[in-house]
Design a protein around this motif. Structure first.
Motif: not given
Lengths: 334, 157
Positions: B6-8, B10-13, B15
């Motif tokens: 899991p990553s935070r 990559q363009a996780d805005l 979420d």
């Protein structure tokens, strides 16, 4: 600012009773300690080093259920085991139409909750812009009144984090792949070729409809299979609507268009059409296995998987609907 | 073991937006204020949040009677004015963030059909206290405080 403006502003704040407002970030479990050190381990206590800027760069504090307050970085003489809320003092709701400013606030809010997670284990996060009236005493009373629910929630999420999973389809399943396994569709093909123009048109329509229905069925099977294998790996699996419930207004028409951070996370272009989305509550240990599972899903042609986290358990908080006749929110405590 | 972690980054805005604006603890009680209380508050924030279907589900939609022209001018988003809402000013925006935004509202509204600003509406309301009350809040139980009467009292005091 004229006197008139100033008076209006003051009146507005008084209207909403926020002169003693406390902006809430999250609820944390406090371990008992003396002079900033944990009694059991002697290790420097979390409270002592909790120092991070909040929304709009406001300094944050910890308020306990007894109404005690420690400002950021302050080392208390002793800490009773219990629950506390991370807060900052505020007089009004954070309200702005500028998506850039809103994003900045959201990131600042998130940073505080992340820091709380690092210091106190998994917290129970509040929604952005949740403000309690009545100062530290009000916060303490609320914590005390809800302590049973909050403790249970803290126990439930201890050691766990929220992760988000989005499975998207970037390309439709190829027609050939469906037809070779579908006698009905395979039989239609020569009939279309042989039919008169009018009949062929109708048959073709029927063919397309069946194809669509088979594609949807394949995706349903994919989703069902994933859910079945995912569920045993995580503490809680919460299916979400296929599209995010919140997105920001397109800011391209605002005056400063063109800046890179204006991208509003439009998933459709990058990750295809979402076919399922989940919020899962899982331990760190489970994540490798979840990752392997998602890997196998992402290997399929035309499928993308987005796997984000760890997040604080925003989707797994208890509801506090004391005096509301609204329908209950879509929250879930396992 | 696996390379799929899991990553935070990559363009996780997307979420972050959903988690912080739609999830998390909400206190639905008079002791608290939240963005759900938008009959009275968070009007500009609501303009920044695009997905109104869901917003409506959580009571975040524009209340009936919202003056879309004025709102469009206030948030510098002309398309909003095309939205399907009756052109009746309500007191939902009264007193919310009147500081700091005044200059822009003033300037923009000079080109809009209507010449009103937030301050002018304040005056209007004072001239006819409670006049707009009937038309504004539609959702039952969503008005933690009705500001018109409160502020009237405050001003008189």
């Amino acid at each position: 600012m004229t006197d008139e403006d100033r008076r209006t502003t003051t009146t507005a704040a008084a209207d909403h009773g926020l002169d003693e407002g406390r902006y809430l970030y999250c609820v944390v479990a406090l371990r008992g300690s003396d002079a900033g050190r944990e009694r059991d381990t002697g290790r420097e206590h979390d409270v002592a080093s909790f120092d991070v800027a909040g929304v709009d760069d406001e300094p944050v504090s910890i308020v306990t259920s007894t109404g005690e307050r420690w400002d950021g970085g302050q080392t208390p003489e002793s800490v009773e085991a219990g629950i506390g809320a991370i807060v900052h003092d505020c007089e009004e709701l954070y309200d702005a139409a500028d998506p850039r400013l809103l994003k900045r606030w959201l990131v600042q809010h998130q940073r505080v909750v992340d820091e709380a997670t690092a210091q106190f284990d998994t917290p129970i996060p509040f929604q952005f812009d949740t403000i309690l009236r009545g100062g530290d005493g009000g916060v303490g009373s609320w914590l005390e009144a809800e302590s049973e629910t909050l403790r249970r929630a803290l126990d439930t999420v201890a050691g766990l984090c929220e992760y988000r999973i989005v499975v998207g389809r970037t390309e439709p399943i190829p027609t050939a792949a469906i037809v070779t396994e579908d006698d009905e569709l395979a039989a239609l093909e020569p009939r279309i070729d042989a039919a008169s123009e009018g009949t062929a048109h109708l048959l073709k329509k029927q063919y397309e409809q069946q194809l669509d229905s088979r594609r949807r069925e394949r995706d349903r099977q994919l989703v069902a299979g994933l859910e079945e294998r995912l569920e045993p790996l995580v503490a809680t699996l919460q299916p979400l609507d296929r599209r995010p419930s919140v997105s920001l207004a397109d800011v391209s028409s605002t005056t400063e268009a063109g800046s890179e951070d204006d991208a509003t996370g439009d998933e459709v272009t990058d990750d295809g059409e979402p076919i399922c989305r989940y919020a899962v509550l899982a331990s760190d240990d489970a994540i490798d296995e979840v990752g392997s599972l998602l890997d196998s899903v992402a290997d399929r042609d035309g499928i993308t998987v987005r796997f984000t986290g760890p997040w604080p358990p925003y989707s797994f908080v208890p509801a506090f609907d004391e005096d509301s006749d609204e329908p209950p929110r879509q929250t879930e405590v396992p | 073991m696996t390379d799929f972690q899991p990553s935070r980054q990559q363009a996780d805005l997307a979420d972050v937006l959903e988690l912080l604006l739609d999830k998390g603890i909400v206190i639905n009680a008079d002791i608290a204020v939240s963005i759900g209380d938008t009959e009275l508050l968070g009007v500009q924030l609501r303009a920044a949040i695009a997905s109104f279907e869901t917003a409506a589900k959580y009571g975040l939609a524009f209340p009936e009677g919202t003056d879309m022209d004025r709102l469009a001018a206030a948030v510098d988003e002309p398309e909003l004015a095309e939205s399907d809402r009756p052109n009746i000013p309500i007191d939902a925006t009264r007193g919310v963030n009147v500081t700091g935004e005044d200059g822009r509202i003033q300037r923009d509204s000079s080109t809009a059909d209507r010449e009103h600003t937030l301050d002018e509406f304040e005056d209007d309301d004072h001239a006819s206290p409670g006049g707009e009350d009937d038309g504004s809040p539609k959702d039952e139980g969503e008005t933690p405080r009705q500001s018109a009467t409160d502020s009237q009292t405050e001003d008189d005091a």
